[in-house]
Structure formats: structure tokens, C-alpha cells
Design an enzyme around this catalytic site. Structure first.
Site, mmCIF file in Angstrom:
data_model
loop_
_atom_site.group_PDB
_atom_site.id
_atom_site.type_symbol
_atom_site.label_atom_id
_atom_site.label_comp_id
_atom_site.label_asym_id
_atom_site.label_seq_id
_atom_site.Cartn_x
_atom_site.Cartn_y
_atom_site.Cartn_z
ATOM 1 N N CYS A 147 0.808 -1.217 0.000
ATOM 2 C CA CYS A 147 0.000 0.000 0.000
ATOM 3 C C CYS A 147 0.847 1.276 0.000
ATOM 4 C CB CYS A 147 -0.956 -0.004 1.192
ATOM 5 S SG CYS A 147 -0.194 -0.489 2.757
ATOM 6 N N HIS A 240 -2.666 6.459 4.520
ATOM 7 C CA HIS A 240 -1.239 6.533 4.846
ATOM 8 C C HIS A 240 -0.687 7.894 4.427
ATOM 9 C CE1 HIS A 240 -1.422 2.478 5.964
ATOM 10 N NE2 HIS A 240 -0.742 1.892 5.001
#
Length: 347
Positions: A147, A240
Site C-alpha cells: 500500500c 497513509h
């Protein structure tokens, strides 16, 4: 319609697959596979739904099947949200017959398995033919990266195409959803930051160079610049954040870098794929952006937001920026779905 299934359907990424596949114009979700504990029961009975949306009615009464090739029935593509240790054992069995679009890390760095971000390296799909020939499979496995790697590499690609990158330093602040629902105990993360995520730094450092490399006669030759990563778990649910420092071999104008990011488009945008964001990278000029709560859902969570783009006065030919990307959408389920859309379009 293309019949698709989800392996590991009850977990957090499995649920994100289900949410994104609901009412998809090309893919019809017909199969949900999970552990033997869940097999034979309605999905709504066995799935503890974690997402901040309602469970789609289309899957609530769907019977869960075992994670076995003999159980999945008439499907064309299987999306894998399996843990890496399970994926390594079972994904090759499924690939003997089916197309497997995997979010798992197990097969990513296999030399004949395409590791793909469609806007960055769609030509790596040529490895499918190599994989089928070597392994004797009728199906194949295509993987998406970690990710954090996806968000970083999408922002590096327009810079890499315009300049010579010497080295990259990245410090990540990663959401707890990246560890799964039970991954980080609340007492460990509230009022806290955890400065270590097992295996994460190595994935970023190797996968980024792989993705920006070249495919030469069936062999991936990684990019040659250095990548150094430091990864941290923070008390954010989704999204994130990464602080990126890049040193170039070339002189540059920061406005040209901003323009390169803003104008960056890839094959999914040219083809108009359903899950493709209009802009893979969205550049913001506000001093206090991006922020995960405000920017993680940019273009349905499929775009990466960049801010604080600036020259670094301390080092020659260097620049810095901050990015935010949705880790379970663009960084996981959405990445696999976009890979499958591209495969469905061009193969």
C-alpha cells in the site's frame, strides 16, 4: 459481465473488495471464499463488517465457500485478500485454472509474476505469457504492490520520467487499518506512535525499484537509484501519509515538477477504466494539506494527494513533499481491481 470472486472475503481488505465490486459495471461478484469455519454459512452471518458503509445486500445471503479451487465454481477472475502465508500455498493452485488478481505479498517478487501499477508499468503484464509457459497454467497471477509503495511510486513516476533520480528517502505514517482489524491493539496505538512495521521498509525499498525498472526479454531490471524507508504506525484509521525527500542528478524548477505531477496520466486514464481516477496524483498548494481525514477519499480513494511540494535548500538538486493515499482502496482492493480492469480490457 465477468464473474468474479473474493478470496479472504471476511477480512478488512476482503470487505473493501466487496464494497468496491458492488454494482461494478463489468464485474459481477458471484463467489465469496473464506476459511473452513465460515464455509457453508451466509456471508452476513460470518462477516463482522468493519467498513463505515452498509454491507451490500447482494452479498448478505451469499453462501461462503472454502478457499479451494474445487469450490469456487464458474468464475473468471479471483481477487485475493489472503494473508501472505496462506496465499503462497493456495494462489498457485487457483492460477492453474483462474486469473488471480492478488493483493497478497507472497508472489509479488517472483520473477515471472507481474507486479503492476497500471499507470506506472502496464507493460509488465507481458510476463503473463512467460508465467503460463514456465508453470503450465491456464490461468495466471498478477499482483499489486504494498500500500505504501503504490502511493509513493505513483508520485515518483512523473519525476522519474523527467529527471534522473539519485536517491529517495521516505518516512511513512501508516493507518491502523493497514494491519487489519485485530492488528494493532487500541492500548498500543492510542496516545502513541509505533516506529516499526515488520517487513514494510524492505517492501517499499525493493518494490519501488522493481516497478520503475524495465522489462527486458522476460526479465525485470530494477531501477538503479537508492530508496531508504522508515515506517511508523500512527493512530489514524484510514489513509497513509508519507514524507518524501528526493535528490536528483539534475537541476530542476519546482514549478516544472508540480506541472509534471499534475499532468501525469497513465494507460487507465487513456482507456477510461471504471476505477481509474481522473488524476492519479492531485497536487494541492495549501500549507496544511494533505491530511488523511480530508484527502484519503480523493476520487473515491483512488487518487494520491501531494502537498508541501518544495525545493530543499539544505541539499543540492533536492525536493520534498508530503503525500496521502488511501491504504485499503488505492493501496489494496482498488489496486487489484484496476489491474483486473486493465487485464479485461487489453488481454
Amino acid at each position: 459481465m465477468v464473474n468474479v470472486g473474493v478470496l479472504g472475503a471476511t477480512g478488512m481488505v476482503g470487505q473493501r473488495f466487496i464494497q468496491m465490486l458492488d454494482k461494478h459495471p463489468e464485474f459481477e461478484l458471484t463467489t465469496l471464499a473464506a476459511s473452513s469455519r465460515s464455509a457453508g454459512k451466509p456471508y452476513g452471518e460470518v462477516a463482522n463488517w468493519y467498513l463505515d458503509c452498509e454491507m451490500p445486500e447482494s452479498v448478505r445471503d451469499m453462501e461462503v465457500v472454502e478457499t479451494d479451487p474445487s469450490a469456487v465454481g464458474d468464475v473468471d477472475i479471483l481477487f485475493s485478500a489472503l494473508p501472505a502465508d496462506v496465499a503462497r500455498k493456495v494462489e498457485p493452485k487457483f492460477a492453474e485454472k483462474y486469473i488471480v488478481a492478488s493483493n497478497a505479498s507472497a508472489m509479488r517478487m517472483e520473477p515471472d509474476v507481474p507486479l503492476v501499477i497500471p499507470e506506472v508499468n502496464p507493460e509488465f503484464l507481458d510476463l503473463i505469457e512467460v508465467q503460463q509457459r514456465r508453470r503450465g497454467w491456464d490461468g495466471f497471477i498478477v499482483t499489486n504492490p504494498n500500500c505504501s509503495t503504490i502511493a509513493l511510486t505513483l508520485t515518483l513516476k512523473p519525476i522519474y520520467d523527467a529527471y534522473t533520480i539519485k536517491r529517495v528517502y521516505v518516512s511513512t505514517m501508516q493507518a491502523v487499518s493497514g494491519a487489519g482489524y485485530n492488528g494493532v491493539p487500541s492500548m498500543a496505538i492510542l496516545d502513541n506512535l509505533v516506529p516499526f512495521i515488520g517487513g514494510e521498509e524492505e517492501k517499499i525499498e525493493t518494490e519501488t525499484l522493481h516497478l520503475l525498472g524495465e522489462l527486458d526479454e522476460g526479465v525485470v531490471k530494477p531501477a538503479s537509484f537508492g530508496v531508504s524507508a522508515s515506517c511508523h504506525r500512527v493512530p489514524v484509521v484510514d489513509g497513509h501519509t508519507e514524507a518524501v525527500f528526493i535528490e536528483l542528478d539534475d537541476e530542476f524548477d519546482i514549478d516544472d515538477v508540480r506541472e509534471a505531477m499534475d499532468k501525469f496520466r497513465g494507460l487507465p486514464q487513456k482507456l477510461g477504466l471504471h476505477s481509474a481516477p481522473e488524476k492519479p496524483v492531485v497536487v494541492r498548494d495549501e500549507e496544511n494539506r494533505p491530511q488523511p481525514r480530508m484527502d484519503r477519499d480523493m476520487d473515491g480513494g483512488m487518487a494520491v494527494t501531494v502537498g508541501r511540494l518544495r525545493e530543499d535548500a539544505a541539499f543540492k538538486n533536492s525536493l520534498r513533499y508530503v503525500l496521502v493515499g488511501h491504504n485499503t482502496v488505492r493501496g489494496a482492493a482498488g489496486a487489484s481491481i484496476l489491474n483486473a480492469e486493465l487485464i479485461n480490457e487489453i488481454l
